[in-house]
Write a protein that holds these residues in place. Sequence first.
Motif, PDB file in Angstrom:
ATOM      1  N   VAL A  85      52.133 -37.039 -33.233  1.00  0.00           N
ATOM      2  CA  VAL A  85      52.551 -37.869 -32.100  1.00  0.00           C
ATOM      3  C   VAL A  85      54.051 -37.650 -31.907  1.00  0.00           C
ATOM      4  O   VAL A  85      54.836 -37.773 -32.843  1.00  0.00           O
ATOM      5  CB  VAL A  85      52.242 -39.352 -32.366  1.00  0.00           C
ATOM      6  CG1 VAL A  85      52.735 -40.205 -31.210  1.00  0.00           C
ATOM      7  CG2 VAL A  85      50.739 -39.544 -32.567  1.00  0.00           C
ATOM      8  N   LEU A  86      54.436 -37.305 -30.680  1.00  0.00           N
ATOM      9  CA  LEU A  86      55.804 -36.904 -30.421  1.00  0.00           C
ATOM     10  C   LEU A  86      56.688 -38.101 -30.064  1.00  0.00           C
ATOM     11  O   LEU A  86      56.323 -38.918 -29.228  1.00  0.00           O
ATOM     12  CB  LEU A  86      55.864 -35.888 -29.278  1.00  0.00           C
ATOM     13  CG  LEU A  86      55.169 -34.542 -29.521  1.00  0.00           C
ATOM     14  CD1 LEU A  86      55.365 -33.634 -28.318  1.00  0.00           C
ATOM     15  CD2 LEU A  86      55.707 -33.880 -30.778  1.00  0.00           C
ATOM     16  N   ASP A  87      57.816 -38.181 -30.730  1.00  0.00           N
ATOM     17  CA  ASP A  87      58.932 -38.999 -30.294  1.00  0.00           C
ATOM     18  C   ASP A  87      60.119 -38.030 -30.184  1.00  0.00           C
ATOM     19  O   ASP A  87      59.979 -36.840 -30.488  1.00  0.00           O
ATOM     20  CB  ASP A  87      59.207 -40.140 -31.283  1.00  0.00           C
ATOM     21  CG  ASP A  87      59.389 -39.651 -32.711  1.00  0.00           C
ATOM     22  OD1 ASP A  87      59.793 -38.478 -32.901  1.00  0.00           O
ATOM     23  OD2 ASP A  87      59.127 -40.419 -33.640  1.00  0.00           O
ATOM     24  N   PRO A  88      61.273 -38.464 -29.718  1.00  0.00           N
ATOM     25  CA  PRO A  88      62.369 -37.506 -29.577  1.00  0.00           C
ATOM     26  C   PRO A  88      62.692 -36.745 -30.856  1.00  0.00           C
ATOM     27  O   PRO A  88      62.938 -35.531 -30.816  1.00  0.00           O
ATOM     28  CB  PRO A  88      63.538 -38.390 -29.131  1.00  0.00           C
ATOM     29  CG  PRO A  88      62.878 -39.518 -28.382  1.00  0.00           C
ATOM     30  CD  PRO A  88      61.608 -39.794 -29.122  1.00  0.00           C
ATOM     31  N   GLU A  89      62.658 -37.424 -31.983  1.00  0.00           N
ATOM     32  CA  GLU A  89      62.976 -36.744 -33.236  1.00  0.00           C
ATOM     33  C   GLU A  89      61.914 -35.706 -33.580  1.00  0.00           C
ATOM     34  O   GLU A  89      62.240 -34.578 -33.990  1.00  0.00           O
ATOM     35  CB  GLU A  89      63.087 -37.779 -34.357  1.00  0.00           C
ATOM     36  CG  GLU A  89      63.462 -37.170 -35.705  1.00  0.00           C
ATOM     37  CD  GLU A  89      63.613 -38.230 -36.790  1.00  0.00           C
ATOM     38  OE1 GLU A  89      63.740 -37.854 -37.961  1.00  0.00           O
ATOM     39  OE2 GLU A  89      63.583 -39.441 -36.430  1.00  0.00           O
ATOM     40  N   ALA A  90      60.618 -36.062 -33.417  1.00  0.00           N
ATOM     41  CA  ALA A  90      59.549 -35.112 -33.720  1.00  0.00           C
ATOM     42  C   ALA A  90      59.576 -33.926 -32.778  1.00  0.00           C
ATOM     43  O   ALA A  90      59.356 -32.782 -33.184  1.00  0.00           O
ATOM     44  CB  ALA A  90      58.197 -35.818 -33.653  1.00  0.00           C
ATOM     45  N   ALA A  91      59.849 -34.169 -31.486  1.00  0.00           N
ATOM     46  CA  ALA A  91      59.919 -33.072 -30.513  1.00  0.00           C
ATOM     47  C   ALA A  91      61.058 -32.124 -30.851  1.00  0.00           C
ATOM     48  O   ALA A  91      60.915 -30.899 -30.756  1.00  0.00           O
ATOM     49  CB  ALA A  91      60.096 -33.630 -29.104  1.00  0.00           C
ATOM     50  N   SER A  93      58.010 -41.963 -21.766  1.00  0.00           N
ATOM     51  CA  SER A  93      56.853 -41.081 -21.694  1.00  0.00           C
ATOM     52  C   SER A  93      56.311 -40.845 -23.099  1.00  0.00           C
ATOM     53  O   SER A  93      57.011 -41.032 -24.103  1.00  0.00           O
ATOM     54  CB  SER A  93      57.240 -39.736 -21.052  1.00  0.00           C
ATOM     55  OG  SER A  93      57.682 -39.927 -19.729  1.00  0.00           O
ATOM     56  N   THR A  94      55.045 -40.456 -23.182  1.00  0.00           N
ATOM     57  CA  THR A  94      54.412 -40.230 -24.487  1.00  0.00           C
ATOM     58  C   THR A  94      53.773 -38.857 -24.508  1.00  0.00           C
ATOM     59  O   THR A  94      53.341 -38.326 -23.480  1.00  0.00           O
ATOM     60  CB  THR A  94      53.349 -41.302 -24.787  1.00  0.00           C
ATOM     61  OG1 THR A  94      52.464 -41.408 -23.661  1.00  0.00           O
ATOM     62  CG2 THR A  94      53.983 -42.642 -25.066  1.00  0.00           C
ATOM     63  N   ALA A  95      53.679 -38.269 -25.710  1.00  0.00           N
ATOM     64  CA  ALA A  95      53.106 -36.940 -25.870  1.00  0.00           C
ATOM     65  C   ALA A  95      52.555 -36.822 -27.281  1.00  0.00           C
ATOM     66  O   ALA A  95      52.959 -37.553 -28.197  1.00  0.00           O
ATOM     67  CB  ALA A  95      54.141 -35.847 -25.602  1.00  0.00           C
ATOM     68  N   ALA A  96      51.614 -35.883 -27.452  1.00  0.00           N
ATOM     69  CA  ALA A  96      51.018 -35.638 -28.765  1.00  0.00           C
ATOM     70  C   ALA A  96      50.522 -34.207 -28.810  1.00  0.00           C
ATOM     71  O   ALA A  96      50.210 -33.605 -27.788  1.00  0.00           O
ATOM     72  CB  ALA A  96      49.870 -36.604 -29.048  1.00  0.00           C
ATOM     73  N   VAL A  97      50.434 -33.675 -30.034  1.00  0.00           N
ATOM     74  CA  VAL A  97      49.912 -32.326 -30.261  1.00  0.00           C
ATOM     75  C   VAL A  97      48.639 -32.455 -31.089  1.00  0.00           C
ATOM     76  O   VAL A  97      48.656 -33.035 -32.179  1.00  0.00           O
ATOM     77  CB  VAL A  97      50.937 -31.434 -30.977  1.00  0.00           C
ATOM     78  CG1 VAL A  97      50.389 -30.016 -31.131  1.00  0.00           C
ATOM     79  CG2 VAL A  97      52.255 -31.420 -30.221  1.00  0.00           C
ATOM     80  N   ILE A  98      47.530 -31.923 -30.551  1.00  0.00           N
ATOM     81  CA  ILE A  98      46.216 -32.040 -31.178  1.00  0.00           C
ATOM     82  C   ILE A  98      45.802 -30.666 -31.691  1.00  0.00           C
ATOM     83  O   ILE A  98      45.778 -29.701 -30.931  1.00  0.00           O
ATOM     84  CB  ILE A  98      45.161 -32.543 -30.164  1.00  0.00           C
ATOM     85  CG1 ILE A  98      45.667 -33.773 -29.411  1.00  0.00           C
ATOM     86  CG2 ILE A  98      43.839 -32.798 -30.862  1.00  0.00           C
ATOM     87  CD1 ILE A  98      45.844 -34.992 -30.259  1.00  0.00           C
ATOM     88  N   PRO A  99      45.440 -30.546 -32.972  1.00  0.00           N
ATOM     89  CA  PRO A  99      44.937 -29.254 -33.458  1.00  0.00           C
ATOM     90  C   PRO A  99      43.494 -29.032 -33.011  1.00  0.00           C
ATOM     91  O   PRO A  99      42.707 -29.981 -32.912  1.00  0.00           O
ATOM     92  CB  PRO A  99      45.029 -29.398 -34.985  1.00  0.00           C
ATOM     93  CG  PRO A  99      44.881 -30.867 -35.218  1.00  0.00           C
ATOM     94  CD  PRO A  99      45.518 -31.559 -34.042  1.00  0.00           C
ATOM     95  N   LYS A 150      50.668 -46.064 -18.922  1.00  0.00           N
ATOM     96  CA  LYS A 150      49.473 -45.344 -19.377  1.00  0.00           C
ATOM     97  C   LYS A 150      49.861 -44.434 -20.537  1.00  0.00           C
ATOM     98  O   LYS A 150      49.847 -43.216 -20.452  1.00  0.00           O
ATOM     99  CB  LYS A 150      48.899 -44.530 -18.214  1.00  0.00           C
ATOM    100  CG  LYS A 150      47.566 -43.861 -18.496  1.00  0.00           C
ATOM    101  CD  LYS A 150      46.445 -44.876 -18.616  1.00  0.00           C
ATOM    102  CE  LYS A 150      45.117 -44.150 -18.762  1.00  0.00           C
ATOM    103  NZ  LYS A 150      43.995 -45.094 -18.937  1.00  0.00           N
ATOM    104  N   PRO A 151      50.248 -45.011 -21.684  1.00  0.00           N
ATOM    105  CA  PRO A 151      50.725 -44.185 -22.796  1.00  0.00           C
ATOM    106  C   PRO A 151      49.571 -43.490 -23.529  1.00  0.00           C
ATOM    107  O   PRO A 151      48.405 -43.878 -23.406  1.00  0.00           O
ATOM    108  CB  PRO A 151      51.415 -45.199 -23.713  1.00  0.00           C
ATOM    109  CG  PRO A 151      50.640 -46.462 -23.480  1.00  0.00           C
ATOM    110  CD  PRO A 151      50.269 -46.445 -22.013  1.00  0.00           C
ATOM    111  N   ILE A 152      49.926 -42.473 -24.284  1.00  0.00           N
ATOM    112  CA  ILE A 152      48.968 -41.829 -25.183  1.00  0.00           C
ATOM    113  C   ILE A 152      48.968 -42.630 -26.475  1.00  0.00           C
ATOM    114  O   ILE A 152      49.806 -42.428 -27.362  1.00  0.00           O
ATOM    115  CB  ILE A 152      49.353 -40.363 -25.437  1.00  0.00           C
ATOM    116  CG1 ILE A 152      49.330 -39.578 -24.128  1.00  0.00           C
ATOM    117  CG2 ILE A 152      48.417 -39.720 -26.455  1.00  0.00           C
ATOM    118  CD1 ILE A 152      49.806 -38.151 -24.266  1.00  0.00           C
TER     119      ILE A 152
END
Length: 883
Positions: free
Chosen positions: A567-573, A591-597, A617-619
């Motif tokens: 799950v992306l936050d600024p630090e993870a991105a 905004s929200t973002a995530a990386v799914i394998p 409408k967050p992830i």
Amino acid sequence: MARETTGVSNLDATLTAIVERAARLAEADVVIARIADESGGLVAHAVHARSESVRAELEGSRIDVDSVPITEQTGLEQLPRPLQLAAGRVAAVGLLRLPVSDNGSIVGSVELMRSRSEFDDLQLILARAAADEVALAWRAFAGAPGRASRDPLELAGDALAAGSAETHAADQIAQLATEATDAQASLVWRYEEGGEPVLAALAGPEAAAAPAYALDLLRRAQDSHEPVTAEPAGEPGWLVTLQLGEPPVGALQLLFGQEPDPAGPLLPRLATFAVRSAHALRAGERRRSLAAELDRSRALLTIVGQAIAELSLAHTLDTAAERVRDLLTVDGLAVYLVEEDGERLETAAERGVTGPHVRIGERLLDLALGPARGRGLVLVEDAAADTRLAPARDAVEEVGIEAAIGVPLRAGEQLIGLLAVYPERGRTLTENEESLLRALVAQLAVAVQNAQLHEKVERESGEAKRARDEEAQVSRRLRALYEISRSFTESLSLDEAFDVVVRTIVEELEVDAAVLRIPHERGDALVPVAAHVREERLAEPLRRIMSLPQPLSPVRPSAYRSGEVVVLDPEAARALGPAHEPLIPFLDQGSTAAVIPLAAHERILGTLTLLSLRVEKPIGPDTLAAALSIAGPTALALDNARLQQQRKEFTETMQSTLLPRSRPKLLGLEIGAVYEPSTRVEVGGDVYDFLELPDGRLAVVLGDVTGHGIDAAADMAMAKFVFRSLAREHPEPGDFLAAANEVVLGEIGTAKFITLLYLTVDPRSGEIACASAGHPPPHVVRPGLAPEAIDVTGLALGIERDQRYTRAHLRLEPGAVLVLYTDGLPEARRAGELYGENRLNAALLAALERPAQEIAEALVADCRAFAGELGDDLAVVVLKRLT
């Protein structure tokens, strides 16, 4: 310059992050992001400047929208007065002005200045990316209306459709139905032969107790022939039964706490979901069936290829032993061959067993040839307790055999030996496994017989060595292709599969964008292969921002390496690297973002990056759970498409290796040859070859094996091997076909045969001897005469023993042409009408004066012009005597 405040704090903060990043990456002294106001002027919402006084002067400054260039501007000429002053203050040498557009209208601009040098091409690209980010920010914070929520059952049905290749479809159906309807329990039944229901999957908090009463209600629902029924289930509540498909392939039962309203929307929605569920069950069954069939083909081809390549008994048996162990997942296995006296067995290959197990093999052979003769194999589930193994009880105990399966090796009427498998106690064979084992043993028996024959011939003579060396090169290429993956279902190209994935993810999860990345062939980065954006107006800038490659590093966090959701936050991105850094300004503003394998068969195939720009409408956990629920079927669908493409390339390459790479060059004789594949079948059975005989004659063979696909290619390899092995020993046409028929009878499958045309030509005299085994006769054209068919007939190879083939003799005069062809040429059709021999002869006369290769190409071109797409493959060989 007038000064104004923006009044949009979220937008300003996002733009500030964009210009700061652009200044750092493009090495700019000044970066300005402007947004249009209500009066049409462009106001500076964010400014980066090395000089505080310059920044203060530019903040909130305003320029006329008409002064913004429609395209990029890189010079200092024709600047608005305010920008001229700012450029002078920083002694700018390089300047970039980029418009920010939306639907053809300018809504902002980005300006970059630097004092050291002009901007290079890379910095221009970075500036464009910054302009795209500004456009995206303007659109994102303009407040697009949200999309209405979709029906959970509809979403569940769509999820099943997206993962229709899933082998665990029943589990998917049960889980999705429970979640979408809030049912207390969901049960999925499959109907076996005769309509007998078998419980395939269940889900829900009350699922454990449900089968006790559900089966009786299911049988009543079957008898009613109603697609949907609802009945009280005692204390638990009401049980709704839906028949899946017509005719039904199974049923779905849902347990509710109260009676569903017959007039309400639930039952019709469940009926629609049942249609999707039936499709998913059928697709899963199809995948399992195709997997078994491909495993069978792969194993058979491996054995055939090993036999052709090595013509060695040891190599053939080693290959067979490894294939059977892999396919049946057993440790213990042995191949026994009948000794020369024909009374005892000897161990020819063994895996995972030691000691006197040959005695067990001999007992299994006695049983297989006796009481189990009708079945063709003997199965002993408990070796210690089964009285049938009593005569070998001491060997069973010494070797530690728990169970046994024995299958006799037969080549025609000849007993070759026995294949024995020693699995764990209680192991049985599925229908597919038994079918696979029978087919593999039949092919193994032929391969062993051929290898034995070859080794005997090698001991007596070395004449076959040259043929073996030539075929070994072909087989090495085949073995490299045998390792293609075992299963596939859908005939999707990779690009189509990628587009389906990202589009489905965006639509079903209601995110704003998704990008799919897969490993680059070098393995050092994940590269984007497909992206989809929910709103068209955001498509172009979002694709640019999200379609950056992601370098793979052992020190960076990675969903691809870990197999875990990130799950992306600024630090993870920022930690993930440059592919995700452009998302930081939006993540900072909610905004929200995530990386799914994407994983299939314990292998990570790639990653999906999801982005939602809407704060409302967050992830969140629900979106991630939904994403993971379809990630598995999605990965399998991608894997299926990839393997289907590999399988197509495999079969085409395999066939191309069986055709001659060049034509012989003989004084006084021209040779032309063309093979044209069908557009409707994956691999045909046409084969031709040439061989120069010791007496100076040229042997030519042209044939057609029955069937298509991998089996046809294997028979083509066998036909080519027969030609090269026998032509030197039996060069005369009649003798060659008689000998070839006996070999093919022992090798080809039931109800299969090969038509073959064989001839020899003396290039010095033009003398031709020809014979046919069920193949279309060749046509000869002499100068000044009409084409004439040579009268040669005979029974196709592989049908009956002891055949005799008459040969025809003719002389090919200078300028004369002989044409050989397969039945795909005259039998090509257009609207039911055959191409036929009359058109063939006309095309032959029209091309008679051309070289042999051009004649062959002209015949094929004329046939294709008549028929369009070919329904069968075809081959043409042309011999022309030179004047």
